[in-house]
Design a protein around this motif. Structure first.
Motif, PDB file in Angstrom:
ATOM      1  N   LYS A   1      12.389  -9.078   2.431  1.00 16.72           N
ATOM      2  CA  LYS A   1      11.914 -10.396   2.852  1.00 16.72           C
ATOM      3  C   LYS A   1      10.565 -10.709   2.205  1.00 16.72           C
ATOM      4  N   TYR A   2       9.815  -9.655   1.912  1.00 13.67           N
ATOM      5  CA  TYR A   2       8.477  -9.830   1.349  1.00 13.67           C
ATOM      6  C   TYR A   2       8.436  -9.618  -0.157  1.00 13.67           C
ATOM      7  N   PHE A   3       9.298  -8.764  -0.663  1.00  9.92           N
ATOM      8  CA  PHE A   3       9.319  -8.446  -2.087  1.00  9.92           C
ATOM      9  C   PHE A   3      10.766  -8.465  -2.572  1.00  9.92           C
ATOM     10  N   ALA A   4      11.036  -9.320  -3.538  1.00  8.59           N
ATOM     11  CA  ALA A   4      12.419  -9.518  -3.990  1.00  8.59           C
ATOM     12  C   ALA A   4      12.964  -8.337  -4.777  1.00  8.59           C
ATOM     13  N   SER A   5      12.085  -7.513  -5.336  1.00  2.00           N
ATOM     14  CA  SER A   5      12.539  -6.390  -6.149  1.00  2.00           C
ATOM     15  C   SER A   5      11.501  -5.277  -6.105  1.00  2.00           C
ATOM     16  N   LYS A   6      11.902  -4.123  -6.585  1.00  2.09           N
ATOM     17  CA  LYS A   6      10.980  -2.986  -6.665  1.00  2.09           C
ATOM     18  C   LYS A   6       9.819  -3.306  -7.598  1.00  2.09           C
ATOM     19  N   GLU A   7      10.102  -4.019  -8.691  1.00  3.72           N
ATOM     20  CA  GLU A   7       9.042  -4.395  -9.628  1.00  3.72           C
ATOM     21  C   GLU A   7       7.977  -5.258  -8.966  1.00  3.72           C
ATOM     22  N   ASP A   8       8.409  -6.126  -8.058  1.00  7.42           N
ATOM     23  CA  ASP A   8       7.462  -7.018  -7.382  1.00  7.42           C
ATOM     24  C   ASP A   8       6.460  -6.257  -6.523  1.00  7.42           C
ATOM     25  N   LEU A   9       6.837  -5.054  -6.085  1.00 11.98           N
ATOM     26  CA  LEU A   9       5.927  -4.237  -5.297  1.00 11.98           C
ATOM     27  C   LEU A   9       4.722  -3.796  -6.123  1.00 11.98           C
ATOM     28  N   VAL A  10       4.909  -3.732  -7.429  1.00 14.68           N
ATOM     29  CA  VAL A  10       3.810  -3.362  -8.319  1.00 14.68           C
ATOM     30  C   VAL A  10       3.091  -4.597  -8.823  1.00 14.68           C
ATOM     31  N   ILE A  11       3.847  -5.539  -9.364  1.00 18.32           N
ATOM     32  CA  ILE A  11       3.250  -6.718  -9.987  1.00 18.32           C
ATOM     33  C   ILE A  11       2.595  -7.622  -8.953  1.00 18.32           C
ATOM     34  N   GLY A  12       2.967  -7.456  -7.689  1.00 20.41           N
ATOM     35  CA  GLY A  12       2.316  -8.232  -6.640  1.00 20.41           C
ATOM     36  C   GLY A  12       0.808  -8.063  -6.648  1.00 20.41           C
ATOM     37  N   ALA A  13       0.335  -6.875  -7.048  1.00 22.85           N
ATOM     38  CA  ALA A  13      -1.111  -6.641  -7.112  1.00 22.85           C
ATOM     39  C   ALA A  13      -1.760  -7.520  -8.173  1.00 22.85           C
ATOM     40  N   PHE A  14      -1.013  -7.843  -9.223  1.00 23.04           N
ATOM     41  CA  PHE A  14      -1.519  -8.726 -10.263  1.00 23.04           C
ATOM     42  C   PHE A  14      -1.303 -10.191  -9.876  1.00 23.04           C
ATOM     43  N   SER A  15      -0.185 -10.463  -9.227  1.00 25.35           N
ATOM     44  CA  SER A  15       0.167 -11.842  -8.898  1.00 25.35           C
ATOM     45  C   SER A  15      -0.853 -12.507  -7.990  1.00 25.35           C
ATOM     46  N   ASP A  16      -1.573 -11.688  -7.221  1.00 28.80           N
ATOM     47  CA  ASP A  16      -2.630 -12.246  -6.377  1.00 28.80           C
ATOM     48  C   ASP A  16      -3.672 -12.981  -7.210  1.00 28.80           C
ATOM     49  N   HIS A  17      -3.763 -12.620  -8.498  1.00 26.66           N
ATOM     50  CA  HIS A  17      -4.758 -13.233  -9.378  1.00 26.66           C
ATOM     51  C   HIS A  17      -4.145 -14.299 -10.279  1.00 26.66           C
ATOM     52  N   GLN A  18      -2.868 -14.609 -10.071  1.00 26.74           N
ATOM     53  CA  GLN A  18      -2.156 -15.471 -11.013  1.00 26.74           C
ATOM     54  C   GLN A  18      -2.809 -16.838 -11.190  1.00 26.74           C
ATOM     55  N   ASP A  19      -3.306 -17.414 -10.124  1.00 31.44           N
ATOM     56  CA  ASP A  19      -3.907 -18.749 -10.195  1.00 31.44           C
ATOM     57  C   ASP A  19      -5.436 -18.706 -10.205  1.00 31.44           C
ATOM     58  N   GLU A  20      -6.001 -17.516 -10.392  1.00 31.40           N
ATOM     59  CA  GLU A  20      -7.449 -17.358 -10.252  1.00 31.40           C
ATOM     60  C   GLU A  20      -8.232 -18.186 -11.263  1.00 31.40           C
ATOM     61  N   LEU A  21      -7.820 -18.160 -12.517  1.00 31.76           N
ATOM     62  CA  LEU A  21      -8.546 -18.926 -13.532  1.00 31.76           C
ATOM     63  C   LEU A  21      -8.385 -20.423 -13.303  1.00 31.76           C
ATOM     64  N   ALA A  22      -7.176 -20.825 -12.929  1.00 32.96           N
ATOM     65  CA  ALA A  22      -6.945 -22.241 -12.641  1.00 32.96           C
ATOM     66  C   ALA A  22      -7.804 -22.702 -11.466  1.00 32.96           C
TER      67      ALA A  22
ATOM     68  N   ASP B   1       0.832  -1.206   0.000  1.00 34.68           N
ATOM     69  CA  ASP B   1       0.000   0.000   0.000  1.00 34.68           C
ATOM     70  C   ASP B   1       0.870   1.261   0.000  1.00 34.68           C
ATOM     71  N   ALA B   2       1.924   1.234   0.812  1.00 37.80           N
ATOM     72  CA  ALA B   2       2.832   2.384   0.871  1.00 37.80           C
ATOM     73  C   ALA B   2       3.506   2.609  -0.477  1.00 37.80           C
ATOM     74  N   ALA B   3       3.948   1.526  -1.095  1.00 36.97           N
ATOM     75  CA  ALA B   3       4.604   1.629  -2.395  1.00 36.97           C
ATOM     76  C   ALA B   3       3.647   2.185  -3.441  1.00 36.97           C
ATOM     77  N   THR B   4       2.421   1.689  -3.455  1.00 35.00           N
ATOM     78  CA  THR B   4       1.440   2.140  -4.440  1.00 35.00           C
ATOM     79  C   THR B   4       1.163   3.628  -4.293  1.00 35.00           C
TER      80      THR B   4
END
Length: 208
Positions: free
Chosen positions: A53-74, A21-24
């Motif tokens: 420890k929670y996010f491996a890179s700065k990019e992950d702070l953004v894409i994490g919002a999408f990654s929550d849906h990564q397995d949604e269709l499956a 949330d802070a990053a966003t």
């Protein structure tokens, strides 16, 4: 012991969400490239070491919002009711998302959501990470579908349809159409897209 593990897990999720949330907020206020990891850690009131420890890179702070849906269709395919086909389950899931104005359907007209998506699409490194996320989501869906030798092809087509529908909704919202005004056309487009998936392109484009 189980209660203690549950408490730790909830605490980890709270810290992870606070960092994201802070990053966003910082990214939307100042732009992705202008914000440092140190600033994000300070805003979230954690150390830089904790952040990583929670996010491996700065990019992950953004894409994490999408990654929550990564397995949604499956997961939608795997948890479908008995007697319900994968396409039917996925169509119902997408229509439910439209009804809830789920951001993943592109039908979320909150200014921060529109700005967030525009930011992701304007930064090349984020676009590259988003492509990796999409590839993983397609693979997860392929593994969930009944495999008769065409599961991967079917998964790519289904996921492409979801992307096209969401992109089209976002395009209309970016042009100033409200989510409520777009909703009937979005439902019609979704039903049409799943009809094409079910019956193929031959009847529409005479490719038989």
């Amino acid at each position: 012991m189980t209660e203690e593990l549950g408490l730790r897990q909830r605490q980890r999720l709270r810290i992870q969400q606070a960092i994201q949330d802070a990053a966003t907020r910082l990214f939307l206020d100042s732009g992705y490239d202008a914000v440092s990891v140190n600033e994000i850690a300070a805003k979230a009131e954690v150390s830089k070491r904790t952040l990583f420890k929670y996010f491996a890179s700065k990019e992950d702070l953004v894409i994490g919002a999408f990654s929550d849906h990564q397995d949604e269709l499956a997961l939608t395919v795997r948890s479908r009711p008995a007697g319900t086909g994968p396409l039917t389950a996925l169509r119902r899931h997408f229509l439910d998302g439209l009804d809830r104005r789920d951001p993943i359907t592109g039908l979320d007209d909150r200014p921060q959501t529109i700005a967030f998506v525009q930011m992701v699409l304007s930064v090349p490194t984020l676009q590259a990470r988003l492509l990796l996320y999409q590839t993983r989501a397609e693979q997860a869906l392929a593994e969930a579908l009944p495999d008769d030798g065409t599961a991967r092809l079917a998964a790519y087509q289904i996921y492409a349809a979801h992307r096209a529908l969401a992109d089209d909704n976002r395009r209309h919202l970016a042009a100033g159409v409200t989510a409520d005004a777009r909703y009937p056309a979005a439902v019609e487009a979704a039903n049409d897209a799943f009809a094409l998936l079910r019956h193929g392109l031959a009847s529409r484009y005479d490719l038989a």
